[in-house]
Design an enzyme around this catalytic site. Structure first.
Site, PDB file in Angstrom:
ATOM      1  NE  ARG A  10     -86.149  -7.206   3.795  1.00 22.32           N
ATOM      2  CZ  ARG A  10     -87.258  -7.219   2.804  1.00 22.32           C
ATOM      3  NH1 ARG A  10     -86.741  -6.608   1.829  1.00 22.32           N
ATOM      4  NH2 ARG A  10     -88.218  -7.728   2.810  1.00 22.32           N
ATOM      5  CB  THR A  45     -90.887  -4.346  -4.243  1.00 27.71           C
ATOM      6  OG1 THR A  45     -89.550  -3.921  -4.265  1.00 27.71           O
ATOM      7  CG2 THR A  45     -91.573  -4.496  -2.954  1.00 27.71           C
ATOM      8  CG  ASP A  96     -77.345  -4.272  -1.457  1.00 23.89           C
ATOM      9  OD1 ASP A  96     -76.613  -5.065  -1.215  1.00 23.89           O
ATOM     10  OD2 ASP A  96     -78.524  -4.268  -1.038  1.00 23.89           O
ATOM     11  CG  ASP A 100     -80.194  -9.516  -3.314  1.00 24.15           C
ATOM     12  OD1 ASP A 100     -79.683  -9.371  -2.042  1.00 24.15           O
ATOM     13  OD2 ASP A 100     -80.924  -8.374  -3.806  1.00 24.15           O
ATOM     14  N   GLY A 117     -87.842  -4.207  -6.737  1.00 19.43           N
ATOM     15  CA  GLY A 117     -87.376  -2.850  -7.193  1.00 19.43           C
ATOM     16  C   GLY A 117     -85.836  -2.914  -7.328  1.00 19.43           C
ATOM     17  CG  ASP A 150    -111.115 -12.145  18.825  1.00 21.53           C
ATOM     18  OD1 ASP A 150    -110.665 -12.949  18.127  1.00 21.53           O
ATOM     19  OD2 ASP A 150    -111.017 -12.072  20.206  1.00 21.53           O
ATOM     20  NE  ARG A 185     -83.569  -0.405   0.065  1.00 15.98           N
ATOM     21  CZ  ARG A 185     -84.675  -0.927  -0.515  1.00 15.98           C
ATOM     22  NH1 ARG A 185     -85.487  -0.324  -0.965  1.00 15.98           N
ATOM     23  NH2 ARG A 185     -84.444  -2.251  -0.823  1.00 15.98           N
ATOM     24  CE  LYS A 211     -80.572  -1.619  -2.349  1.00 16.36           C
ATOM     25  NZ  LYS A 211     -81.180  -3.241  -2.338  1.00 16.36           N
ATOM     26  CG  HIS A 217     -80.857  -8.629   5.624  1.00 18.27           C
ATOM     27  ND1 HIS A 217     -80.849  -8.665   3.929  1.00 18.27           N
ATOM     28  CD2 HIS A 217     -80.576  -7.572   5.789  1.00 18.27           C
ATOM     29  CE1 HIS A 217     -80.304  -7.469   3.634  1.00 18.27           C
ATOM     30  NE2 HIS A 217     -80.314  -6.642   4.615  1.00 18.27           N
TER      31      HIS A 217
HETATM   32  C1  R5P Z   1     -81.306  -5.592   0.671  1.00 15.60           C
HETATM   33  O1  R5P Z   1     -80.456  -5.258   1.342  1.00 15.60           O
HETATM   34  C2  R5P Z   1     -81.714  -6.972   0.292  1.00 15.60           C
HETATM   35  O2  R5P Z   1     -80.622  -7.574   0.236  1.00 15.60           O
HETATM   36  C3  R5P Z   1     -82.551  -6.641  -1.037  1.00 15.60           C
HETATM   37  O3  R5P Z   1     -81.732  -6.435  -2.162  1.00 15.60           O
HETATM   38  C4  R5P Z   1     -83.764  -6.166  -0.970  1.00 15.60           C
HETATM   39  O4  R5P Z   1     -84.362  -6.236   0.398  1.00 15.60           O
HETATM   40  C5  R5P Z   1     -84.754  -6.707  -2.082  1.00 15.60           C
HETATM   41  O5  R5P Z   1     -85.856  -5.755  -1.777  1.00 15.60           O
HETATM   42  P1  R5P Z   1     -86.817  -5.272  -2.968  1.00 15.60           P
HETATM   43  O6  R5P Z   1     -87.009  -6.501  -4.023  1.00 15.60           O
HETATM   44  O7  R5P Z   1     -88.030  -4.820  -2.489  1.00 15.60           O
HETATM   45  O8  R5P Z   1     -86.154  -4.290  -3.795  1.00 15.60           O
END
Ligand code: R5P
Length: 332
Positions: free
Chosen positions: A111, A241, A185, A236, A243, A48, A210, A208, A144
């Site tokens: 995040r 992802t 960012d 970073d 992106g 389950d 979003r 950035k 983060h």
């Molecule tokens: C954002 O504030 C984080 O520092 C990363 O830049 C972000 O979470 C990366 O996410 P992704 O690779 O999906 O753009």
């Protein structure tokens, strides 16, 4: 003074990192004649979807550390892995250890750390839940945002930094001529400033935009700073992802950057991140992405360089066990 025998346990997703920590810890302990092995435990998933963890070794009076990775693994989601951690922590707590700490190299949900309209503050709720499991503290890396530590009101929160390890990797693999440090960012500006100061270089910031109506979508990136004919180092905490990273790299090349290297702490590489970064590597736009092993990859593409940090976690365990300062290890 030692707190006594160290016992390290790991949940299923945390085992690979726990084994690395143990191997590093045994090197530290070599001169003392002490040896640490992975504690025996068994976690099972039922039909389950429920999970149960049984601790097979006695932990009574022991200095216990529980290791778990809050990530998606083959058959377990990040949420399964968090639940397994809570259950294992509870099982250990009920078994009479003298101390019980946890190692969560990547703290998921970080995040989601601010109140927004009709949204949960997930990082805060997770903190309360973890505290209830009965552990004394969390040892993690590059969480983060700094405010997350404040969500842990009643237990220890040791946030290790990967910065010096990543800076040293960069220095070893790149000449420092015309380097510019890039934050993808505004939120990462403080981190980039630290790198720029240590490398004695300039920095630039991406702005950035979003689209919060769509998950994981960054629509536009624009650059504040000069990168022309420079060697960019993007810094970073998370590449998820990919992106943000891909947009940043494309924008840097529009602004005539010479080369791009990337360092990050947690390479989650979900969705099609590997394919996207592969393309940039093939096009000659990405030299490498160096990431710590807080997320252990199965297959490392050519452009992905692993920078181990398990030794730092091992030092923290040793210092805790010896009742020595841990904060002095934060920025190694
Ligand atoms: C954002 O504030 C984080 O520092 C990363 O830049 C972000 O979470 C990366 O996410 P992704 O690779 O999906 O753009």
């Amino acid at each position: 003074m030692s707190r006594g025998d160290i016992k390290i346990f790991a949940c299923r997703a945390g085992k690979p990192f726990a084994k690395r920590i143990i191997s590093e810890l045994n090197k530290i302990l070599e001169s003392t004649g002490r040896i640490v092995n992975l504690g025996k435990s068994k976690s099972v998933s039922f039909a389950d979807g429920e999970i149960k963890t049984v601790i097979k070794d006695s932990v009574r009076g022991k200095d216990v550390y529980l290791v778990q990775s809050f990530i998606n693994t083959n058959d377990l989601s990040v949420n399964d892995n968090i639940m397994e951690f809570l259950l294992a922590a509870n099982a250990l707590k009920r078994s009479g250890p003298s101390h019980i700490n946890s190692i969560i190299p990547y703290l998921a949900y970080s995040r989601q750390d601010k109140p927004k309209d009709r949204e949960p503050v997930s990082a805060s709720l997770l903190a309360e839940t973890i505290e209830r499991a009965g552990i004394e503290g969390i040892i993690t890396m590059d969480v983060h945002s700094d405010q997350i530590a404040g969500f842990y009101k009643n237990i220890g929160f040791d946030n290790l930094r990967a910065s010096m390890t990543l800076i040293n990797y960069f220095k070893k693999h790149k000449s420092l001529d015309d380097v510019v440090v890039i934050s993808p960012d505004a939120g990462g500006a403080k981190r980039a400033k630290f790198y720029a100061k240590k490398l004695k270089t300039d920095m630039a910031i991406m702005h950035k935009n979003r689209n919060y109506e769509k998950e994981n979508v960054v629509e536009k990136t624009s650059l504040l700073g000069d990168v022309k004919e420079k060697q960019a180092l993007i810094v970073d905490d998370i590449v998820d992802t990919g992106g943000s990273l891909v947009n940043t790299i494309e924008e840097l090349y529009k602004n005539n950057v010479k080369t791009v290297s990337v360092v990050c702490t947690h390479a989650l590489l979900n969705n099609h991140a590997k394919e996207k970064l592969d393309r940039l590597y093939q096009e000659g736009k990405l030299e490498y992405l160096a990431a710590t092993d807080t997320i252990i990859q199965k297959n490392n593409p050519k452009w992905l360089k692993e920078v181990p940090v398990s030794g730092l976690f091992a030092q923290v365990i040793n210092n805790m066990n010896m009742d020595l300062s841990v904060s002095e290890l934060y920025e190694q």
